[in-house]
Design a protein around this motif. Sequence first.
Motif, short mmCIF file in Angstrom:
data_model
loop_
_atom_site.label_atom_id
_atom_site.label_comp_id
_atom_site.label_asym_id
_atom_site.label_seq_id
_atom_site.Cartn_x
_atom_site.Cartn_y
_atom_site.Cartn_z
N ALA A 20 31.79 43.41 33.63
CA ALA A 20 31.82 42.05 34.18
C ALA A 20 32.33 41.05 33.16
N SER A 31 26.35 31.23 38.62
CA SER A 31 25.42 32.22 39.19
C SER A 31 25.67 33.61 38.60
N SER A 32 26.92 34.01 38.45
CA SER A 32 27.18 35.32 37.87
C SER A 32 26.83 35.33 36.38
#
Length: 180
Positions: free
Chosen positions: A175, A6-7
């Motif tokens: 990220a 999902s990320s």
Amino acid sequence: MHGPASSGWLLVALCAATGAYCLLRMRSGVEEQRRAAGGEALMGFGMAAMAVPAAVFAPPSWAWSAYALLFGAVGLHALWAARARPRHLHHLVEAGAMVHMSVAMAGSSGHRHGGSGLPLLTGLLLLYFCAYVLVAGVRLIPVPAVAGAGPAPGWGDRPEVARACRLSMGMAMVAMLLMM
């Protein structure tokens, strides 16, 4: 480098949307914005490609070397451009981070994604991009409009949207570095 799917998909969407907007900014009437937009589009799409979850697509081992060469060339171009405009040093650091992540991915065993890279370099890049995100975020704080400042620029020439794109790519870089 890849964490949960999902990320990964959120990073792909963010980076691809930023790259697409930067492609549209290349139609600007301002030459400097066109040049910057091209490099930022390449960086956005490159980051999107690197963030695709490994469960969906595991690139061949040579792809990471190709990424490293591509972003190495981008870094050399940024170094050359920084001679006249020091603001291109950020693009040099950004391209260096992409080369670092590509080399770390190429060095990971088999088809497994991830790798520690060089922990010190990863940490330094992470600190740089965290600071960059904070500064870029502050630059987005609106200032009062000046009366009679002239006509508003076209949607592709709006500096605040370009800054928001740079901020989103900086957050995506944080990220990606955290997932290394």
